[in-house]
Design a protein around this motif. Structure first.
Motif, PDB file in Angstrom:
ATOM      1  N   VAL A   1       9.665   1.092  20.621  1.00  0.00           N
ATOM      2  CA  VAL A   1      10.826   1.967  20.734  1.00  0.00           C
ATOM      3  C   VAL A   1      10.843   2.852  19.496  1.00  0.00           C
ATOM      4  N   GLU A   2      10.888   4.145  19.710  1.00  0.00           N
ATOM      5  CA  GLU A   2      10.828   5.042  18.567  1.00  0.00           C
ATOM      6  C   GLU A   2      12.174   5.054  17.845  1.00  0.00           C
ATOM      7  N   ALA A   3      12.142   4.704  16.560  1.00  0.00           N
ATOM      8  CA  ALA A   3      13.392   4.576  15.808  1.00  0.00           C
ATOM      9  C   ALA A   3      13.639   5.814  14.972  1.00  0.00           C
ATOM     10  N   LYS A   4      14.901   6.225  14.915  1.00  0.00           N
ATOM     11  CA  LYS A   4      15.269   7.317  14.020  1.00  0.00           C
ATOM     12  C   LYS A   4      15.478   6.774  12.611  1.00  0.00           C
ATOM     13  N   TRP A   5      16.016   5.529  12.549  1.00  0.00           N
ATOM     14  CA  TRP A   5      16.239   4.887  11.258  1.00  0.00           C
ATOM     15  C   TRP A   5      15.652   3.476  11.297  1.00  0.00           C
ATOM     16  N   THR A   6      15.100   3.032  10.181  1.00  0.00           N
ATOM     17  CA  THR A   6      14.566   1.679  10.079  1.00  0.00           C
ATOM     18  C   THR A   6      15.198   0.999   8.877  1.00  0.00           C
ATOM     19  N   LEU A   7      15.714  -0.204   9.094  1.00  0.00           N
ATOM     20  CA  LEU A   7      16.353  -0.944   8.004  1.00  0.00           C
ATOM     21  C   LEU A   7      15.506  -2.154   7.647  1.00  0.00           C
ATOM     22  N   PHE A   8      15.018  -2.188   6.395  1.00  0.00           N
ATOM     23  CA  PHE A   8      14.260  -3.340   5.919  1.00  0.00           C
ATOM     24  C   PHE A   8      15.157  -4.244   5.086  1.00  0.00           C
ATOM     25  N   LEU A   9      14.757  -5.496   4.968  1.00  0.00           N
ATOM     26  CA  LEU A   9      15.560  -6.470   4.233  1.00  0.00           C
ATOM     27  C   LEU A   9      14.874  -6.845   2.927  1.00  0.00           C
ATOM     28  N   GLY A  10      15.555  -6.662   1.815  1.00  0.00           N
ATOM     29  CA  GLY A  10      15.026  -7.096   0.521  1.00  0.00           C
ATOM     30  C   GLY A  10      14.001  -6.148  -0.060  1.00  0.00           C
ATOM     31  N   LEU A  11      12.841  -6.084   0.566  1.00  0.00           N
ATOM     32  CA  LEU A  11      11.800  -5.139   0.154  1.00  0.00           C
ATOM     33  C   LEU A  11      11.168  -4.564   1.422  1.00  0.00           C
ATOM     34  N   PRO A  12      10.716  -3.316   1.385  1.00  0.00           N
ATOM     35  CA  PRO A  12      10.191  -2.713   2.614  1.00  0.00           C
ATOM     36  C   PRO A  12       8.804  -3.229   2.971  1.00  0.00           C
ATOM     37  N   LEU A  13       8.568  -3.359   4.262  1.00  0.00           N
ATOM     38  CA  LEU A  13       7.217  -3.593   4.757  1.00  0.00           C
ATOM     39  C   LEU A  13       6.604  -2.221   5.030  1.00  0.00           C
ATOM     40  N   ASP A  14       5.400  -2.230   5.534  1.00  0.00           N
ATOM     41  CA  ASP A  14       4.758  -0.952   5.811  1.00  0.00           C
ATOM     42  C   ASP A  14       5.118  -0.439   7.193  1.00  0.00           C
ATOM     43  N   VAL A  15       5.500   0.816   7.271  1.00  0.00           N
ATOM     44  CA  VAL A  15       5.703   1.434   8.577  1.00  0.00           C
ATOM     45  C   VAL A  15       4.540   2.375   8.817  1.00  0.00           C
TER      46      VAL A  15
ATOM     47  N   GLY B   1       0.793  -1.216   0.000  1.00  0.00           N
ATOM     48  CA  GLY B   1       0.000   0.000   0.000  1.00  0.00           C
ATOM     49  C   GLY B   1       0.826   1.266   0.000  1.00  0.00           C
ATOM     50  N   LYS B   2       2.144   1.131   0.112  1.00  0.00           N
ATOM     51  CA  LYS B   2       2.987   2.310   0.172  1.00  0.00           C
ATOM     52  C   LYS B   2       4.039   2.215  -0.929  1.00  0.00           C
ATOM     53  N   GLU B   3       4.470   3.357  -1.428  1.00  0.00           N
ATOM     54  CA  GLU B   3       5.547   3.332  -2.411  1.00  0.00           C
ATOM     55  C   GLU B   3       6.657   4.261  -1.969  1.00  0.00           C
ATOM     56  N   TYR B   4       7.874   3.772  -2.121  1.00  0.00           N
ATOM     57  CA  TYR B   4       9.038   4.586  -1.795  1.00  0.00           C
ATOM     58  C   TYR B   4       9.788   4.867  -3.083  1.00  0.00           C
ATOM     59  N   CYS B   5      10.697   5.830  -3.051  1.00  0.00           N
ATOM     60  CA  CYS B   5      11.595   5.951  -4.191  1.00  0.00           C
ATOM     61  C   CYS B   5      13.022   6.141  -3.702  1.00  0.00           C
ATOM     62  N   THR B   6      13.960   5.677  -4.538  1.00  0.00           N
ATOM     63  CA  THR B   6      15.371   5.734  -4.168  1.00  0.00           C
ATOM     64  C   THR B   6      15.935   7.100  -4.542  1.00  0.00           C
ATOM     65  N   ASP B   7      17.207   7.306  -4.200  1.00  0.00           N
ATOM     66  CA  ASP B   7      17.872   8.564  -4.538  1.00  0.00           C
ATOM     67  C   ASP B   7      17.839   8.822  -6.041  1.00  0.00           C
ATOM     68  N   SER B   8      17.907   7.745  -6.837  1.00  0.00           N
ATOM     69  CA  SER B   8      17.932   7.944  -8.285  1.00  0.00           C
ATOM     70  C   SER B   8      16.532   7.893  -8.888  1.00  0.00           C
ATOM     71  N   GLY B   9      15.506   7.845  -8.048  1.00  0.00           N
ATOM     72  CA  GLY B   9      14.143   7.978  -8.544  1.00  0.00           C
ATOM     73  C   GLY B   9      13.423   6.676  -8.831  1.00  0.00           C
ATOM     74  N   LEU B  10      14.092   5.527  -8.610  1.00  0.00           N
ATOM     75  CA  LEU B  10      13.433   4.248  -8.851  1.00  0.00           C
ATOM     76  C   LEU B  10      12.349   4.024  -7.794  1.00  0.00           C
ATOM     77  N   VAL B  11      11.233   3.460  -8.230  1.00  0.00           N
ATOM     78  CA  VAL B  11      10.114   3.254  -7.316  1.00  0.00           C
ATOM     79  C   VAL B  11      10.232   1.873  -6.670  1.00  0.00           C
ATOM     80  N   VAL B  12      10.130   1.822  -5.348  1.00  0.00           N
ATOM     81  CA  VAL B  12      10.184   0.564  -4.607  1.00  0.00           C
ATOM     82  C   VAL B  12       8.887   0.428  -3.821  1.00  0.00           C
ATOM     83  N   PRO B  13       8.027  -0.530  -4.209  1.00  0.00           N
ATOM     84  CA  PRO B  13       6.770  -0.687  -3.474  1.00  0.00           C
ATOM     85  C   PRO B  13       6.992  -1.474  -2.184  1.00  0.00           C
ATOM     86  N   SER B  14       6.153  -1.229  -1.199  1.00  0.00           N
ATOM     87  CA  SER B  14       6.219  -2.046   0.010  1.00  0.00           C
ATOM     88  C   SER B  14       5.378  -3.296  -0.208  1.00  0.00           C
TER      89      SER B  14
END
Lengths: 349, 349
Positions: free
Chosen positions: B294-308, B109-122
């Motif tokens: 625990v409130e995280a400043k950074w979150t690291l996902f593996l392979g593909l992101p889940l929803d935060v 349900g969420k979409e992210y994009c990388t620094d170079s603009g590639l779209v990464v869906p969760s």
């Protein structure tokens, strides 16, 4: 210093032959009625105009040696040193550059140093083997090491290929081509793992792996995983690219099987690598009396460097995740030379 | 253009009313004997001084429309476009920014994009689980993944700690302190692996791992390896540092055991993390309806992101070495968004 009268100068009250201003002022007041302007501006400015200042007499009063010895003694005993704004006022431990110690008889005979000056000694193949075996006993299995070597060596290869400048979505029409020459052994499996990670980063990889009747399990497993990356795999050097590629990664040699070199697949692959004009990265190469069959531009060692006969190759060291105490178990006094990195260049000391 | 006489200018030989220089010279020679100087300097410069140049007559000869139409037709048909020195003359494929496709019902349900603009869906947790299980079937075992996650997450943590500026031999008096909060499960084991690699890079690590009767094998193995790094390990949050540390790495949550949160060790560790003022990095956190403990400043996902749920955390993605075809097996059209890196930031599209 004024109070002891040793150091005197013409402007001070202890100067002989010059009437101090306060005395002059008082003399004017006590001498009789004067107008206000006289009191302000008419003070005896020319009272002493004719008497010369006695420079020589004053100089004779100044004992230079005594004063300077007192000043320097003050500086040495009581005063704190002063700091510039960019100086560190915390006490810093002396830096130990020789943090890795190897038993004398296991020393490889060569010493390298890192970018920050830390000394990294080379070790004998025997000690290196015992180090890895000890790590395996503690749970750092061959599989884990294969993965670490794959990740770190592919990171090194990606940066050799041009890093972020080369591998950007806008550069999709000129993907780098990397050929991995892998023998049917553990060193070869490390190359296959590197190839998979490269293929996962959109490098066009070609894996050369000869057909063998008795393939080690670690190699066949890696090859299965590699096959999932939909990249090329060939078993004959005839099927390798005829045009120069971007990088050749050489994992043909096995530390304990020097006779491999006499097999035909080995010789044809080595010949291909030497004829292709691509630069060569050797991962975990076999070292010894015989020269390298493929001339490497870069050599990547794992954990600690072995001895390289030829100095032409640039030497790099890969952190394979072995904890400190495992080094100690085999007699190596160890302190990580890696800083924040997992692959570092080593320079001949 | 000169030959057809359409375009004429005063300097050319077809100009009417002006005698060309060559004719003048010849006239001088043929006209009789002259001195050398005359021949050189005395040539009839003033022969035509009185006859005006016929501008109007010449202009009438020039059919501007015909000439320009001919020029523009040449440009459109025959001539190649010109390039600046910094222009690419190779034909470039159009860049596809949406390279990763996920089945509609499995889309997070969420979409992210990388620094170079590639779209990464969760993706949903279910799809993520099937992806990892499929990779394991092909040989990318849990052990391998633990090692990759350990290497890559520690690389990220090392750069968060200050990278080469912080971790230099000259900075030995202020080593960074990192606390790893790990539960007794796979996610916790990933944290322990990260801790070992950090300890191997001279970070002072403190591992919090509660005592459990039934510890999973992957966790106990990691803990054994970690113990070889001669770093601290505590089982109670009372033994955690009371002063702020440099970084807290949170691996307390398990995707499929939400009830863990009610255990006392979990609650006291989460309380400690929220009270310590250190920034928090969450590795592979459990996501769902309940907010992060625990409130995280950074979150690291593996392979593909889940929803935060919460957007406050900066999202990063880690390449765990899964080949392309494994993604395809579970229905994900995949093309690596990582470029040359193994950990990339993801931005909310």
């Amino acid at each position: 210093m004024q109070s002891d009268g040793l150091c005197a100068s013409p402007g001070q009250s202890s100067v002989r032959g010059a009437t101090p201003a306060s005395q002059r002022k008082n003399a004017g007041r006590n001498g009789g009625p004067r107008t206000r302007d006289d009191e302000c501006f008419g003070g005896g400015t020319d009272d002493n105009m004719d008497s010369d200042f006695d420079f020589e007499g004053n100089l004779a009063l100044f004992d230079k040696a005594a004063v300077f010895s007192k000043i320097s003694s003050l500086g040495a005993e009581g005063e704190k040193p002063t700091y510039r704004h960019d100086q560190n006022i915390l006490e810093v431990k002396p830096i130990v550059y020789r943090q890795i110690t190897v038993p004398q008889h296991q020393h490889g005979g060569k010493e390298y140093c890192t970018d920050s000056g830390l000394v990294v000694p080379s070790v004998t193949f025997d000690l290196h083997k015992r180090l890895l075996a000890s790590a395996e006993r503690w749970g750092l299995s061959v599989e884990r090491r294969l993965e670490t070597v794959g990740v770190c060596s592919s990171q090194m290869a990606l940066s050799l290929l041009g890093g972020p400048n080369r591998l950007t979505p806008k550069n999709g029409h000129q993907l780098p081509v990397v050929v991995l020459l892998c023998g049917p052994h553990l060193q070869g499996a490390q190359g296959v793992s590197c190839g998979r990670h490269l293929a996962n980063h959109q490098v066009e990889t070609v894996l050369f792996l000869p057909n063998c009747l008795k393939m080690q399990e670690c190699v066949s497993r890696e090859a299965t995983l590699y096959s999932r990356s939909s990249s090329q795999q060939v078993a004959s050097s005839r099927d390798l690219p005829q045009t120069p590629v971007d990088l050749v990664i050489n994992c043909l040699d096995h530390h304990e099987s020097p006779l491999l070199r006499e097999q035909s697949w080995y010789q044809s692959a080595a010949l291909w690598a030497n004829q292709n004009r691509a630069p060569v990265l050797s991962i975990d190469p076999a070292v010894g009396a015989v020269p390298q069959s493929v001339e490497a531009k870069w050599t990547l060692f794992l954990g600690l460097p072995l001895d390289v006969e030829r100095a032409e190759s640039k030497v790099y060291l890969c952190d394979v995740g072995i904890p400190k105490r495992v080094f100690q178990e085999v007699g190596i006094g160890y302190h990580s030379p890696f800083g924040c990195r997992f692959v570092i260049p080593l320079h001949t000391a």
